[in-house]
Design a protein around this motif. Structure first.
Motif, mmCIF file in Angstrom:
data_model
loop_
_atom_site.group_PDB
_atom_site.id
_atom_site.type_symbol
_atom_site.label_atom_id
_atom_site.label_comp_id
_atom_site.label_asym_id
_atom_site.label_seq_id
_atom_site.Cartn_x
_atom_site.Cartn_y
_atom_site.Cartn_z
ATOM 1 N N ILE B 152 -8.854 8.680 1.405
ATOM 2 C CA ILE B 152 -9.375 7.676 0.477
ATOM 3 C C ILE B 152 -10.402 8.317 -0.462
ATOM 4 O O ILE B 152 -10.427 8.030 -1.662
ATOM 5 C CB ILE B 152 -9.990 6.493 1.256
ATOM 6 C CG1 ILE B 152 -8.931 5.874 2.174
ATOM 7 C CG2 ILE B 152 -10.545 5.448 0.310
ATOM 8 C CD1 ILE B 152 -9.471 4.874 3.163
ATOM 9 N N GLN B 153 -11.230 9.209 0.092
ATOM 10 C CA GLN B 153 -12.203 9.921 -0.754
ATOM 11 C C GLN B 153 -11.494 10.716 -1.854
ATOM 12 O O GLN B 153 -11.952 10.771 -2.993
ATOM 13 C CB GLN B 153 -13.055 10.894 0.080
ATOM 14 C CG GLN B 153 -13.866 10.243 1.171
ATOM 15 C CD GLN B 153 -15.008 9.432 0.619
ATOM 16 O OE1 GLN B 153 -15.443 9.662 -0.500
ATOM 17 N NE2 GLN B 153 -15.464 8.463 1.373
ATOM 18 N N LYS B 156 -10.377 8.511 -4.622
ATOM 19 C CA LYS B 156 -11.490 8.170 -5.511
ATOM 20 C C LYS B 156 -11.855 9.352 -6.409
ATOM 21 O O LYS B 156 -12.221 9.176 -7.564
ATOM 22 C CB LYS B 156 -12.700 7.734 -4.686
ATOM 23 C CG LYS B 156 -12.448 6.455 -3.917
ATOM 24 C CD LYS B 156 -13.724 5.809 -3.457
ATOM 25 C CE LYS B 156 -14.416 6.655 -2.424
ATOM 26 N NZ LYS B 156 -15.597 5.961 -1.873
ATOM 27 N N SER B 159 -10.193 10.069 -9.924
ATOM 28 C CA SER B 159 -10.621 9.403 -11.159
ATOM 29 C C SER B 159 -11.455 10.343 -12.033
ATOM 30 O O SER B 159 -11.619 10.102 -13.227
ATOM 31 C CB SER B 159 -11.427 8.151 -10.836
ATOM 32 O OG SER B 159 -12.652 8.491 -10.256
ATOM 33 N N TYR B 195 -6.405 0.983 -8.269
ATOM 34 C CA TYR B 195 -6.856 2.002 -7.312
ATOM 35 C C TYR B 195 -6.846 1.441 -5.895
ATOM 36 O O TYR B 195 -6.472 2.119 -4.937
ATOM 37 C CB TYR B 195 -8.265 2.500 -7.668
ATOM 38 C CG TYR B 195 -8.263 3.588 -8.711
ATOM 39 C CD1 TYR B 195 -7.828 4.878 -8.403
ATOM 40 C CD2 TYR B 195 -8.703 3.349 -10.003
ATOM 41 C CE1 TYR B 195 -7.834 5.883 -9.354
ATOM 42 C CE2 TYR B 195 -8.706 4.342 -10.962
ATOM 43 C CZ TYR B 195 -8.268 5.612 -10.634
ATOM 44 O OH TYR B 195 -8.272 6.595 -11.575
ATOM 45 N N PHE B 196 -7.242 0.167 -5.779
ATOM 46 C CA PHE B 196 -7.284 -0.437 -4.447
ATOM 47 C C PHE B 196 -5.886 -0.558 -3.858
ATOM 48 O O PHE B 196 -5.687 -0.323 -2.664
ATOM 49 C CB PHE B 196 -7.968 -1.806 -4.521
ATOM 50 C CG PHE B 196 -8.253 -2.408 -3.179
ATOM 51 C CD1 PHE B 196 -9.070 -1.739 -2.279
ATOM 52 C CD2 PHE B 196 -7.720 -3.635 -2.816
ATOM 53 C CE1 PHE B 196 -9.356 -2.286 -1.039
ATOM 54 C CE2 PHE B 196 -7.993 -4.179 -1.575
ATOM 55 C CZ PHE B 196 -8.809 -3.508 -0.680
ATOM 56 N N ALA B 199 -4.948 2.582 -2.564
ATOM 57 C CA ALA B 199 -5.734 2.900 -1.363
ATOM 58 C C ALA B 199 -5.250 2.144 -0.130
ATOM 59 O O ALA B 199 -5.448 2.615 0.990
ATOM 60 C CB ALA B 199 -7.216 2.611 -1.612
ATOM 61 N N LEU B 200 -4.615 0.982 -0.335
ATOM 62 C CA LEU B 200 -4.247 0.134 0.813
ATOM 63 C C LEU B 200 -3.453 0.868 1.900
ATOM 64 O O LEU B 200 -3.814 0.775 3.078
ATOM 65 C CB LEU B 200 -3.497 -1.113 0.339
ATOM 66 C CG LEU B 200 -4.393 -2.254 -0.171
ATOM 67 C CD1 LEU B 200 -3.540 -3.380 -0.725
ATOM 68 C CD2 LEU B 200 -5.305 -2.779 0.931
ATOM 69 N N ILE B 203 -5.801 3.040 3.759
ATOM 70 C CA ILE B 203 -6.687 2.274 4.637
ATOM 71 C C ILE B 203 -5.936 1.900 5.913
ATOM 72 O O ILE B 203 -6.445 2.044 7.025
ATOM 73 C CB ILE B 203 -7.210 1.009 3.917
ATOM 74 C CG1 ILE B 203 -8.081 1.389 2.719
ATOM 75 C CG2 ILE B 203 -8.007 0.131 4.874
ATOM 76 C CD1 ILE B 203 -8.423 0.220 1.816
#
Lengths: 228, 220
Positions: B152-153, B156, B159, B195-196, B199-200, B203
């Motif tokens: 996940i990092q 991020k 970007s 982005y979320f 990410a799902l 996660i």
């Protein structure tokens, strides 16, 4: 190969001016994140399951999306929103953006600390008829916070390394000074190396300090566990 | 005033670069992390010294600084041209997160109880067999939850590549914003949601690994 030592030494005093802005901004963001982190903890303890899960997802959303986009949202999009929108100066925007982003991490640290407090402590404080306020301030938090100190310190270092993101919205700290110098003289590598060295100079000793703290706390708590 | 589908289709042009950088960085940083993590538990002082130096340099400085540094230093200082800026971004992100993740590899290997090593020596397993069959399988399950967090990092971190001129999601978001100022809240909110959504699965992977690593392990 066109490395120039003259440029390297010339940029050291320039960039060292930005060092204090970076450090100051880090502390401000950290303070904000540390306080705001309690908000998420508080929300995760509300009795209503729906409210809890809504705030849980909001925190998850903030945690797993890029802080850079969040920063842009606060700096560029917030002022445009009708009624609530206000223009923020880059410093305030950076403190808000990075502070809120990292508060979701801080809340996880707090939560792990609170969960590590023995269940008997809660029961005992109920049995002793302590008020909710007394229970938290006298019993739970004094035991929950100290074991998390190394983790909290780690986040300080992590945030220190994320603060240069603020240069993208115009906070004139180390990275911004280096890029400005670069575009003026077309010499980027030397000032950027200076910036990297400054980061290393501050974060490496702090990391060593924190791992020492960690060992000290581990010893202390192991001892406690053994004698009890 | 642009409409939502309009904004969405503009942003989608950057999806490919974001996903490409994400996948390549995950692959490269995983390889780096395994190699560096294993090197750090080596008995050879030179190997541990060199990898230790690498890890501390990359963990001690900031990713955004490294990204800029690589994008100027590779062509300017070392005269290395990787063909595309995508590789510069992948290199910087992978070296940075490879350094962080090598610490989990090292930590997990060292967290395998010493009795396991002693037992495999007693069973006359070779050094390679000991690592392959005894230590690594136990270490990997300890690594996985943290590994998921780092994925996940990395997402991020992708970007940041727009800052060195790559045309990723955020790049197209900024382009759109510069011509449609009043739409900026929609643009950035949509970006965050995109982005979320990416990410799902990461996660979900992390949560799954967390529950898996606890399964079948004696408590305390």
């Amino acid at each position: 190969m066109n490395w120039s030592w003259t440029v390297f030494f010339e940029t050291i005093p320039l960039i060292s001016k930005g060092l204090w802005i970076t450090v100051g901004l880090t502390l401000a963001c950290y303070l904000f994140a540390a306080i705001f982190g309690f908000f998420w903890v508080f929300m995760s303890r509300i009795p209503s399951k729906i409210v809890r899960s809504i705030f849980g997802w909001i925190a998850e959303f903030i945690r797993s999306t890029p802080p850079l986009v969040q920063l842009f949202f606060i700096f560029y999009a917030w002022p445009v929103i009708p009624v609530v929108g206000v223009s923020l100066n880059p410093f305030v925007a950076a403190i808000l953006g990075l502070g809120i982003h990292f508060s979701t991490y801080m809340s996880e640290v707090y939560r792990s600390g609170i969960e590590s407090v023995d269940k008997g402590q809660w029961e005992a404080s109920t049995a002793l008829n302590l008020s909710t306020r007394q229970k938290w301030t006298k019993i739970i938090l004094p035991q929950a916070i100290p074991p998390t100190i190394p983790m909290l310190g780690n986040y300080l270092i992590i945030m220190f390394k994320e603060v240069p993101l603020a240069s993208t919205i115009g906070v004139v700290a180390m990275l911004h000074i280096a890029n400005d110098y670069g575009s003026q003289y077309y010499k980027f590598v030397e000032p950027l190396t200076v910036v990297a060295l400054f980061f290393l100079l501050l974060s490496y000793p702090s990391a060593i300090l924190i791992s020492k703290l960690e060992k000290k706390y581990n010893r202390k708590f192991d001892k406690k566990a053994m004698t009890s | 005033m642009g409409s939502l589908p309009d904004i969405f289709s503009t942003l989608m042009q950057g999806l490919k670069v974001t996903l490409l950088v994400l996948v390549l960085s995950i692959i490269c940083s995983t390889i780096i992390a395994l190699v560096a993590g294993l090197s750090r538990v080596s008995t050879n002082r030179l190997v541990t010294g060199v990898t230790g130096f690498y890890v501390e340099i990359f963990r001690g400085t900031s990713l955004i600084v490294q990204l800029f540094w690589f994008s100027y230093a590779l062509p300017g200082l070392f005269n290395i041209h990787l063909g595309s800026d995508i590789w510069v971004a992948v290199l910087a992100i992978s070296l940075n997160y490879g350094a962080y993740m090598s610490e989990i590899v090292r930590g997990s290997i060292q967290a395998v109880p010493a009795g396991q090593t002693e037992a495999s020596i007693a069973l006359n397993l070779s050094k390679f067999q000991r690592m392959r069959h005894i230590i690594i399988p136990q270490a990997v399950r300890m690594m996985l939850p943290e590994y998921g967090n780092y994925l996940i990092q990395i997402l991020k971190a992708t970007s940041l590549v727009s800052l060195i001129g790559l045309t990723d999601l955020l790049y197209y978001g900024n382009i759109y914003r510069s011509t449609h100022l009043s739409d900026s809240p929609t643009v950035y909110l949509l970006l965050l949601v995109m982005y979320f959504v990416i990410a799902l699965p990461l996660i979900a992977f992390t949560k799954k690994m967390e529950s898996m690593s606890k399964k079948g392990v004696a408590l305390g």
